[in-house]
Design a protein around this motif. Structure first.
Motif, PDB file in Angstrom:
ATOM      1  N   ILE A  33       0.834  -1.195   0.000  1.00 42.57           N
ATOM      2  CA  ILE A  33       0.000   0.000   0.000  1.00 42.57           C
ATOM      3  C   ILE A  33       0.871   1.249   0.000  1.00 42.57           C
ATOM      4  CG2 ILE A  33      -1.717   1.313   1.303  1.00 42.57           C
ATOM      5  CD1 ILE A  33      -2.666  -1.391   2.462  1.00 42.57           C
ATOM      6  N   ASP A  34       0.631   2.140  -0.951  1.00 44.72           N
ATOM      7  CA  ASP A  34       1.282   3.443  -1.008  1.00 44.72           C
ATOM      8  C   ASP A  34       0.604   4.338   0.030  1.00 44.72           C
ATOM      9  OD1 ASP A  34       1.956   6.103  -1.592  1.00 44.72           O
ATOM     10  OD2 ASP A  34       2.053   5.766  -3.743  1.00 44.72           O
ATOM     11  N   THR A  35       1.345   4.702   1.097  1.00 47.53           N
ATOM     12  CA  THR A  35       0.746   5.466   2.189  1.00 47.53           C
ATOM     13  C   THR A  35       0.719   6.973   1.918  1.00 47.53           C
ATOM     14  OG1 THR A  35       2.828   5.731   3.406  1.00 47.53           O
ATOM     15  CG2 THR A  35       1.558   3.728   3.817  1.00 47.53           C
ATOM     16  N   ILE A  36       1.281   7.403   0.796  1.00 47.67           N
ATOM     17  CA  ILE A  36       1.208   8.822   0.426  1.00 47.67           C
ATOM     18  C   ILE A  36      -0.067   9.074  -0.370  1.00 47.67           C
ATOM     19  CG2 ILE A  36       2.405  10.742  -0.675  1.00 47.67           C
ATOM     20  CD1 ILE A  36       3.867   9.433   1.744  1.00 47.67           C
ATOM     21  N   ALA A  37      -0.296   8.223  -1.392  1.00 45.38           N
ATOM     22  CA  ALA A  37      -1.498   8.366  -2.223  1.00 45.38           C
ATOM     23  C   ALA A  37      -2.654   7.521  -1.715  1.00 45.38           C
ATOM     24  CB  ALA A  37      -1.166   7.968  -3.664  1.00 45.38           C
ATOM     25  N   TRP A  38      -2.408   6.664  -0.714  1.00 44.34           N
ATOM     26  CA  TRP A  38      -3.389   5.707  -0.198  1.00 44.34           C
ATOM     27  C   TRP A  38      -4.031   4.913  -1.331  1.00 44.34           C
ATOM     28  CZ3 TRP A  38      -2.287   4.323   4.263  1.00 44.34           C
ATOM     29  CH2 TRP A  38      -1.966   5.191   5.298  1.00 44.34           C
ATOM     30  N   ARG A  39      -3.179   4.096  -1.953  1.00 47.16           N
ATOM     31  CA  ARG A  39      -3.626   3.204  -3.016  1.00 47.16           C
ATOM     32  C   ARG A  39      -2.834   1.913  -2.944  1.00 47.16           C
ATOM     33  NH1 ARG A  39      -0.184   2.814  -7.405  1.00 47.16           N
ATOM     34  NH2 ARG A  39       1.668   4.169  -7.270  1.00 47.16           N
ATOM     35  N   ILE A  40      -3.388   0.846  -3.513  1.00 47.93           N
ATOM     36  CA  ILE A  40      -2.666  -0.429  -3.586  1.00 47.93           C
ATOM     37  C   ILE A  40      -1.678  -0.349  -4.742  1.00 47.93           C
ATOM     38  CG2 ILE A  40      -2.849  -2.914  -3.938  1.00 47.93           C
ATOM     39  CD1 ILE A  40      -5.655  -2.772  -2.753  1.00 47.93           C
ATOM     40  N   ALA A  41      -0.389  -0.363  -4.415  1.00 49.57           N
ATOM     41  CA  ALA A  41       0.642  -0.253  -5.444  1.00 49.57           C
ATOM     42  C   ALA A  41       0.917  -1.596  -6.109  1.00 49.57           C
ATOM     43  CB  ALA A  41       1.932   0.306  -4.838  1.00 49.57           C
ATOM     44  N   ARG A  42       0.906  -2.684  -5.310  1.00 46.06           N
ATOM     45  CA  ARG A  42       1.129  -4.032  -5.838  1.00 46.06           C
ATOM     46  C   ARG A  42       0.343  -5.017  -4.991  1.00 46.06           C
ATOM     47  NH1 ARG A  42       5.958  -1.411  -6.031  1.00 46.06           N
ATOM     48  NH2 ARG A  42       7.038  -1.317  -8.034  1.00 46.06           N
ATOM     49  N   ASP A  43      -0.032  -6.126  -5.617  1.00 47.19           N
ATOM     50  CA  ASP A  43      -0.719  -7.204  -4.908  1.00 47.19           C
ATOM     51  C   ASP A  43      -0.146  -8.508  -5.442  1.00 47.19           C
ATOM     52  OD1 ASP A  43      -2.536  -8.187  -3.035  1.00 47.19           O
ATOM     53  OD2 ASP A  43      -4.077  -8.493  -4.557  1.00 47.19           O
ATOM     54  N   PHE A  44       0.656  -9.176  -4.614  1.00 50.40           N
ATOM     55  CA  PHE A  44       1.505 -10.273  -5.073  1.00 50.40           C
ATOM     56  C   PHE A  44       1.114 -11.572  -4.391  1.00 50.40           C
ATOM     57  CE2 PHE A  44       5.763 -12.433  -4.263  1.00 50.40           C
ATOM     58  CZ  PHE A  44       5.808 -13.057  -5.504  1.00 50.40           C
ATOM     59  N   ARG A  45       0.910 -12.634  -5.174  1.00 49.89           N
ATOM     60  CA  ARG A  45       0.653 -13.965  -4.619  1.00 49.89           C
ATOM     61  C   ARG A  45       2.002 -14.555  -4.236  1.00 49.89           C
ATOM     62  NH1 ARG A  45      -3.537 -17.873  -5.025  1.00 49.89           N
ATOM     63  NH2 ARG A  45      -3.102 -19.372  -3.346  1.00 49.89           N
ATOM     64  N   ALA A  46       2.343 -14.490  -2.957  1.00 50.06           N
ATOM     65  CA  ALA A  46       3.684 -14.863  -2.496  1.00 50.06           C
ATOM     66  C   ALA A  46       3.846 -16.353  -2.263  1.00 50.06           C
ATOM     67  CB  ALA A  46       4.028 -14.109  -1.216  1.00 50.06           C
ATOM     68  N   THR A  47       2.736 -17.067  -2.001  1.00 47.95           N
ATOM     69  CA  THR A  47       2.825 -18.500  -1.744  1.00 47.95           C
ATOM     70  C   THR A  47       1.849 -19.248  -2.638  1.00 47.95           C
ATOM     71  OG1 THR A  47       1.096 -18.672  -0.055  1.00 47.95           O
ATOM     72  CG2 THR A  47       3.272 -17.955   0.679  1.00 47.95           C
ATOM     73  N   LEU A  48       2.227 -20.463  -2.989  1.00 47.69           N
ATOM     74  CA  LEU A  48       1.313 -21.311  -3.746  1.00 47.69           C
ATOM     75  C   LEU A  48       0.165 -21.763  -2.861  1.00 47.69           C
ATOM     76  CD1 LEU A  48       3.745 -23.536  -5.824  1.00 47.69           C
ATOM     77  CD2 LEU A  48       2.279 -21.711  -6.658  1.00 47.69           C
ATOM     78  N   ARG A  49       0.504 -22.159  -1.633  1.00 47.89           N
ATOM     79  CA  ARG A  49      -0.499 -22.557  -0.649  1.00 47.89           C
ATOM     80  C   ARG A  49      -0.027 -22.113   0.722  1.00 47.89           C
ATOM     81  NH1 ARG A  49      -2.478 -28.694  -1.321  1.00 47.89           N
ATOM     82  NH2 ARG A  49      -3.980 -27.926   0.195  1.00 47.89           N
ATOM     83  N   GLY A  50      -0.959 -21.743   1.559  1.00 43.48           N
ATOM     84  CA  GLY A  50      -0.596 -21.389   2.925  1.00 43.48           C
ATOM     85  C   GLY A  50      -0.476 -19.899   3.132  1.00 43.48           C
TER      86      GLY A  50
END
Length: 425
Positions: free
Chosen positions: A250-267
């Protein structure tokens, strides 16, 4: 053999495992529960394997002493602090116990020499140079704490769904900042920008004004629960990890989601921390390694746990005995001669073995003094009664297998898997 003193680990990947800045830190024998970063770039990892890893240039020093899973670590000046499921707060390099709760410790905060701990016993511990105080008022376990106002104030988050403000000097609750309705797992405070972010069991990720409690932004997605949060050193990016394996930036200056990353296959993503320069985000989950991605190219690199954990295999791919082992035992125990830095000793050669006899595992005093011999009967009794009743004071987590058929199948599997299957009569 594990030792309460420092012991250098064996092989490990170099810190800069790839020229583009993506790297992993491997060596733990269980999931990564907490991560901390020092100003000089050192990394500390807390693991389900009961140990703390202190990493410098990619090489670990193992800090042993906890008698159960370690949930959280924090650098505080020259000291490294850790706490976990054994109810203790410890200070390294010697592992001295600074304080002890009556329940698991989930988080640590520090303001100079004053340390605060959030515990599932429902209290906040305050520890300073041997003095101990306890702040009470939450109606359920406390999950997170953060100092404000140069250590004169403290904010806490609890499973009772509240954020509370405390006066550190008097130990009195000054205000209930928020009542969410669902348990709050994580909080981040940015005093410079005047906001508080929190993450809850129901997947809510919200930001409120620190002074008024009024909402600033809501980043709730259809994913739950929120399990980890971290703020970049310059305060410009808030990282959020959830139970479905995503890291939201989250970009805390513009208050927007900058990236959304699937970091794990499961869990889940259980732990997050930014590197000291803010260029990388470190994360931990079910995998036995910490992963670090460059923030600028987060989606261009691999995921955690590309090899599926054995305990997540489909039930139909295993017979019942193996299924019982994978779901009840495999996260803590190996079936090989080595205990492999797991939370429990290897089960290799377990039949007719005295309790507390594996040389590469650090047992609780209870098991060291036990007269138990592991046989089909004693293993059956262990899982029928549960470890907390069968061996009170041991480090084994509560596990009960109610069905006699399931216990019989587990014991038969252990016979096969450890090469100790008896010849049929």
């Amino acid at each position: 053999m594990r030792s309460a003193t420092l012991a250098l680990a064996l092989a490990c990947l170099p810190l800069n495992a790839a020229a583009d800045g993506f790297f992993t830190l491997k060596g733990h024998g269980g999931p990564i529960m907490g991560i901390a970063v020092a100003d000089d770039g050192r990394i500390a990892t807390a693991s389900f394997d009961n140990s703390v890893g202190l990493w410098s240039n990619g090489s670990p020093t193992w800090l042993e002493g906890h008698e159960a899973a370690v949930n959280t670590v924090l650098f505080n000046g020259p000291a490294l602090l850790s706490a976990g499921d054994d109810f203790t707060l410890r200070s390294w390099p010697d592992g001295a116990v600074m304080g002890q709760h009556k329940g698991k410790i989930m988080q640590i905060a520090a303001s100079g020499s004053l340390i605060a701990t959030a515990s599932w016993d429902g209290t906040i511990g305050l520890w300073q140079e041997g003095a101990a105080r306890s702040l009470s008022g939450h109606q359920a376990g406390v999950n997170d704490v953060a100092f404000i106002a140069e250590g004169t104030g403290l904010i806490s988050a609890s499973s009772d769904g509240t954020l509370r403000l405390w006066d550190v000097a008097t130990g009195q609750e000054k205000a209930q900042l928020l009542s969410h309705g669902f348990g709050i797992n994580e909080l981040v405070v940015n005093e410079n920008q005047g906001w508080i972010a929190y993450g809850a069991v129901d997947g809510v990720t919200r930001v409120i004004d620190a002074a008024t409690g009024e909402p600033i932004a809501d980043f709730t997605l259809e994913r739950r629960p929120i399990l980890a949060m971290a703020l970049s050193p310059d305060g410009s990016t808030l990282a959020v990890g959830d139970g479905e394996g995503y890291i939201m930036m989250i970009d805390t200056i513009a208050w927007r989601i900058a990236r959304d990353f699937r970091a794990t296959l499961r869990g889940p993503v259980w732990a997050l921390a930014f590197s000291s320069d803010g260029a990388n985000i470190h994360a931990g989950g079910l995998d036995n390694a910490m992963y670090s991605w460059p923030v600028a190219s987060l989606n261009e690199h691999g995921q955690m746990g590309t090899q599926e954990q054995s305990f997540l295999r489909k039930p139909e791919d295993m017979d019942n005995g193996e299924r019982q082992f994978e779901r009840k035992c495999s996260i803590c125990h190996t079936l090989t001669p080595s205990s492999a830095r797991r939370a429990g000793p290897t089960l290799y050669g377990i039949f007719e073995r005295p309790a507390g006899a594996v040389s590469d595992y650090s047992y609780s005093e209870t098991l060291q003094k036990s007269s138990i011999i592991w046989t089909e009967t004693s293993i059956d009794d262990l899982f029928e009664e549960g470890p907390d009743h069968y061996i009170p004071g041991s480090k084994m987590p509560m596990q009960v297998i109610q069905s006699q058929a399931d216990r019989d199948d587990l014991i038969a599997f252990l016979r096969r898997a450890t090469g100790e299957e008896r010849e049929s009569e």
